[in-house]
Design a protein around this motif. Structure first.
Motif, PDB file in Angstrom:
ATOM      1  N   PHE A  31       0.433  -0.713  -0.105  1.00 21.92           N
ATOM      2  CA  PHE A  31       0.179  -0.025  -0.272  1.00 21.92           C
ATOM      3  C   PHE A  31       0.677   1.556  -0.143  1.00 21.92           C
ATOM      4  O   PHE A  31       0.539   2.185   0.263  1.00 21.92           O
ATOM      5  N   CYS A  32       2.016   0.883  -0.496  1.00 25.56           N
ATOM      6  CA  CYS A  32       3.219   2.266  -0.349  1.00 25.56           C
ATOM      7  C   CYS A  32       3.272   3.621  -0.641  1.00 25.56           C
ATOM      8  O   CYS A  32       2.884   2.749  -2.044  1.00 25.56           O
ATOM      9  N   ASN A  33       3.473   4.515  -0.751  1.00 26.30           N
ATOM     10  CA  ASN A  33       3.340   5.548  -1.743  1.00 26.30           C
ATOM     11  C   ASN A  33       5.023   5.684  -1.551  1.00 26.30           C
ATOM     12  O   ASN A  33       5.138   7.234  -2.575  1.00 26.30           O
ATOM     13  N   CYS A  34       5.463   5.575  -0.616  1.00 24.84           N
ATOM     14  CA  CYS A  34       6.582   6.523  -0.485  1.00 24.84           C
ATOM     15  C   CYS A  34       7.760   6.613  -1.810  1.00 24.84           C
ATOM     16  O   CYS A  34       7.692   5.756  -2.182  1.00 24.84           O
ATOM     17  N   LYS A  35       8.945   7.511  -1.450  1.00 23.11           N
ATOM     18  CA  LYS A  35       9.558   7.272  -2.325  1.00 23.11           C
ATOM     19  C   LYS A  35      10.533   6.421  -3.044  1.00 23.11           C
ATOM     20  O   LYS A  35      10.942   5.572  -4.167  1.00 23.11           O
ATOM     21  N   HIS A  36      10.417   5.298  -1.865  1.00 20.88           N
ATOM     22  CA  HIS A  36      11.585   4.206  -2.392  1.00 20.88           C
ATOM     23  C   HIS A  36      10.700   3.631  -2.948  1.00 20.88           C
ATOM     24  O   HIS A  36      11.091   3.360  -3.788  1.00 20.88           O
ATOM     25  N   CYS A  37       9.477   3.229  -3.097  1.00 22.25           N
ATOM     26  CA  CYS A  37       8.682   2.172  -2.912  1.00 22.25           C
ATOM     27  C   CYS A  37       8.356   2.941  -4.792  1.00 22.25           C
ATOM     28  O   CYS A  37       8.172   2.096  -6.232  1.00 22.25           O
ATOM     29  N   LYS A  38       8.827   3.747  -4.891  1.00 20.25           N
ATOM     30  CA  LYS A  38       8.091   4.229  -6.741  1.00 20.25           C
ATOM     31  C   LYS A  38       9.155   4.425  -7.198  1.00 20.25           C
ATOM     32  O   LYS A  38       9.237   4.083  -7.941  1.00 20.25           O
ATOM     33  N   SER A  47      13.933  -4.538   4.350  1.00 22.19           N
ATOM     34  CA  SER A  47      12.744  -3.427   4.292  1.00 22.19           C
ATOM     35  C   SER A  47      12.386  -2.228   3.286  1.00 22.19           C
ATOM     36  O   SER A  47      13.477  -2.313   2.842  1.00 22.19           O
ATOM     37  N   HIS A  48      10.673  -1.970   2.857  1.00 23.12           N
ATOM     38  CA  HIS A  48      11.551  -0.802   2.181  1.00 23.12           C
ATOM     39  C   HIS A  48      11.758   0.167   2.397  1.00 23.12           C
ATOM     40  O   HIS A  48      12.181   1.622   2.195  1.00 23.12           O
ATOM     41  N   ASN A  49      12.046   0.137   4.017  1.00 23.34           N
ATOM     42  CA  ASN A  49      12.520   1.660   5.197  1.00 23.34           C
ATOM     43  C   ASN A  49      13.707   2.004   4.799  1.00 23.34           C
ATOM     44  O   ASN A  49      14.177   3.251   4.911  1.00 23.34           O
TER      45      ASN A  49
HETATM   46 ZN   LIG Z   1       7.100   2.510   0.884  1.00 22.19          ZN
END
Ligand SMILES: [Zn+2]
Ligand SMILES: [Zn+2]
Ligand SMILES: [Zn+2]
Length: 269
Positions: free
Chosen positions: A18-25, A239-241
């Motif tokens: 569900f993530c929209n952070c810059k790393h996931c993008k 982790s995506h973090n």
């Molecule tokens: Zn993310």
């Protein structure tokens, strides 16, 4: 021995579901080895470690024949490793032409929760409640569960697996190993060590490991002469973090010789 790591992300996947952070993008944009699914490893097509919600995706993506899997080891019951309801599809009416039962191994919570959802399928599954530091015959392999430092609410297991003269150490999910695990491992040889690297360059080595801790573990393995001549250390469960793409991780680990896992990687030993 053939070892295939099917999923190399932490619980949320990478990019996060569900993530929209810059790393996931960025991971979505780059694709390839930056796309990581939830955790599982399969040895010689017959011995599987964990059964995550992405299992069906793994079957399709890596063309797996799961009817060959006779033994399933559970590390713990966090949802990224444990989706036992799908095991109900390994019963008559849903699947055909392979031998019963599927042998399932794990500690307290894993066996309890499996039995809860597979209660109507007796005879199709066998359950072994594993005790840490006891060695079990699992098909042609010998498996010793060791204690992890992970979820304090259940007994989470690492696995030392001996098969066909080779030794695999499955070291996640965990923080820095408990002393009892280090003690048990003291004189053991390892051909392939698969280690938790959830925290990347972030601080913290309780419940999960980071890059610094993975390097420290490799150091201990080398000091104690535990790695065999062609011994491999593999980092996984990212982790995506941490915001590190596959290439970043490879650059960081290059000087140490540690390999960075990606989904579907096959290791031969
Ligand atoms: Zn993310
Ligand atoms: Zn996990
Ligand atoms: Zn976990």
């Amino acid at each position: 021995m053939k070892i295939q790591i099917l999923g190399t992300a932490a619980a949320e996947g990478f990019p996060g579901i569900f993530c929209n952070c810059k790393h996931c993008k960025k991971a979505r944009e780059l694709g390839g080895k930056n796309i990581r699914t939830r955790s599982s490893t399969i040895i010689d097509d017959t011995l599987k470690i964990d059964f995550p919600p992405d299992t069906y995706h793994h079957v399709l993506t890596h063309n797996l024949d799961l009817s060959k899997v006779e033994h399933l080891l559970f590390t713990h019951t966090h949802m990224d490793h444990f989706n036992p309801k799908d095991l109900g599809m390994r019963t008559p009416g849903f699947a055909h032409d392979f031998p019963y039962p599927l042998h399932i191994y794990g500690h307290d919570a894993a066996i309890y929760k499996c039995k809860e959802v597979l209660w109507h399928t007796e005879g199709y599954f066998s359950f072994t409640l594993m005790q840490p530091f006891t060695t079990y015959q699992v098909g042609t392999a010998k498996v010793t569960p060791l204690l992890a430092d992970h979820n304090p609410l259940e007994t989470c297991l690492l696995f030392y697996i001996e098969k066909d003269g080779k030794r695999v150490f499955h070291g996640h999910d965990t923080g820095w190993f408990p002393e009892s695990t280090w003690e048990w491992l003291r004189d053991k040889k390892i051909d392939v060590a698969i280690l938790d690297c959830t925290n990347g360059l972030l601080p913290g080595r309780r419940n999960h490991l980071n890059i610094e801790a993975v390097l420290d573990i490799q150091k201990v393995f080398l000091e104690r002469n535990m790695l065999t001549e062609n011994g491999q250390v593999i980092a996984t469960h990212f982790s995506h973090n941490i915001g590190l793409m596959h290439k970043d991780l490879e650059e960081i680990f290059a000087p140490s010789g540690i390999k960075v896992a990606y989904d579907g990687i096959v290791l031969e030993t």
